[in-house]
Design an enzyme around this catalytic site. Structure first.
Site, PDB file in Angstrom:
ATOM      1  N   ASP A   1       0.889  -1.576   0.039  1.00 31.05           N
ATOM      2  CA  ASP A   1      -0.154   0.083   0.098  1.00 31.05           C
ATOM      3  C   ASP A   1       0.863   1.414  -0.137  1.00 31.05           C
ATOM      4  O   ASP A   1       2.057   1.030   0.733  1.00 31.05           O
ATOM      5  CB  ASP A   1      -0.730   0.336   1.088  1.00 31.05           C
TER       6      ASP A   1
ATOM      7  N   HIS B   1       5.064  -7.419  -0.449  1.00 22.31           N
ATOM      8  CA  HIS B   1       4.546  -8.691  -0.877  1.00 22.31           C
ATOM      9  C   HIS B   1       5.160  -8.924  -2.064  1.00 22.31           C
ATOM     10  O   HIS B   1       5.816  -7.426  -2.848  1.00 22.31           O
ATOM     11  CB  HIS B   1       2.886  -8.653  -1.143  1.00 22.31           C
TER      12      HIS B   1
ATOM     13  N   SER C   1       8.350   3.676   4.953  1.00 24.41           N
ATOM     14  CA  SER C   1       8.804   3.997   4.791  1.00 24.41           C
ATOM     15  C   SER C   1       9.390   4.025   3.105  1.00 24.41           C
ATOM     16  O   SER C   1       8.062   4.595   2.759  1.00 24.41           O
ATOM     17  CB  SER C   1      10.614   2.981   4.536  1.00 24.41           C
TER      18      SER C   1
END
Length: 290
Positions: free
Chosen positions: A96, A153, A256
């Site tokens: 995200d 991911h 980050s």
């Protein structure tokens, strides 16, 4: 606030932040966020309200379930919360966040922000054996804000070839920082993971920042801390570590940036992408060319 004042303020913040004791602050954060404290639930609740975190996607929505702040921050999502585009050619967002920059790698150069660039050699360092694979390739930089899901991911299927831990500073990577701090992503601590994919080579670089007190990879565990002074190379060519698109790769313990690199002629970005576009893990970024 007018634009000229905002620019001066951003430059001021960038200058001041270079003198902060980044690693000391981050070590304190690492310890505090792993303690079960009497006010942990209140802290989590205040964080949710301030950053407008949507807990409906969380596997455990109840605040009291999380005994430490880090457990909340690295929370797992419900299995159906992030559908992964399963089209064969689709390359998906690993996390995200918000796209800060994307496009071609011009010979060795990547765009950090308007008027600021850094090179592949500076970013991946001489310790990386696969840097040449990304010359004239493409890249995509995704900034994770504090409200985002912080597990990373796989954007495509791939076999892990090597990993490099790169020591460095822990400058903020908030939106103002890439515009004001030269070669920010090539100066901050980071973990570089190189994969061989059917469409070529792909690198996922998890860039640390102040209060990103730890970066963890599923195949190696906690990589940082400790914060070392020299690069560390891990060779996985003979380990047969293969991950599929959408598989968890790693975790940021606090937020980050992820920078994806693709080798030449292997990736075409979707024409719906634009700088500052919000994305979710599993959302299509573009198509492989094979």
């Amino acid at each position: 606030m007018n634009q000229s004042y905002a620019t001066r303020w951003e430059k001021f913040k960038g200058l001041v932040f270079q003198f902060f004791p980044h690693h000391l602050i981050s070590r304190i954060t690492f310890w505090v966020t792993r303690q079960s404290l009497p006010f942990t639930s209140s802290l989590i609740n205040a964080f949710i309200n301030y950053f407008k975190v949507d807990m409906r996607d969380a596997l455990n929505e109840e605040i009291d379930h999380y005994k430490t702040f880090n457990a909340f921050f690295t929370r797992e999502l419900k299995p159906d919360a992030r559908p992964v585009d399963d089209a064969d050619q689709a390359i998906v967002s690993p996390c995200d966040g918000r796209i800060s920059q994307f496009g071609p790698i011009d010979d060795h150069h990547l765009i950090q922000a308007k008027g600021k660039t850094f090179t592949l050699n500076e970013f991946l360092t001489p310790s990386c054996q696969s840097t040449h694979a990304f010359i004239d390739g493409s890249f995509c930089t995704i900034y994770l804000s504090p409200r985002d899901y912080h597990r990373v991911h796989m954007p495509c299927d791939g076999k892990l070839m090597e990993m490099v831990y790169v020591p460095g500073r822990l400058f903020s990577v908030a939106p103002y920082a890439p515009k004001t701090i030269d070669k920010l992503f090539a100066r901050n601590e980071r973990v570089v993971s190189i994969f061989k994919c059917k469409e070529g080579y792909m690198a996922s670089v998890m860039v640390g920042a102040v209060n990103v007190a730890a970066i963890e990879m599923v195949w190696e565990g906690l990589i940082t801390p400790p914060h070392l002074s020299t690069a560390v190379h891990y060779d996985y060519k003979d380990k047969n570590i293969t991950l599929n698109k959408g598989d968890q790769m790693g975790t940021f313990n606090m937020g980050s940036t992820v920078v994806l690199l693709f080798s030449k002629d292997t990736m075409t970005f979707s024409d719906t992408l634009y700088n500052q576009k919000p994305v979710k893990m599993g959302q299509c970024l573009g198509l492989n060319n094979n």
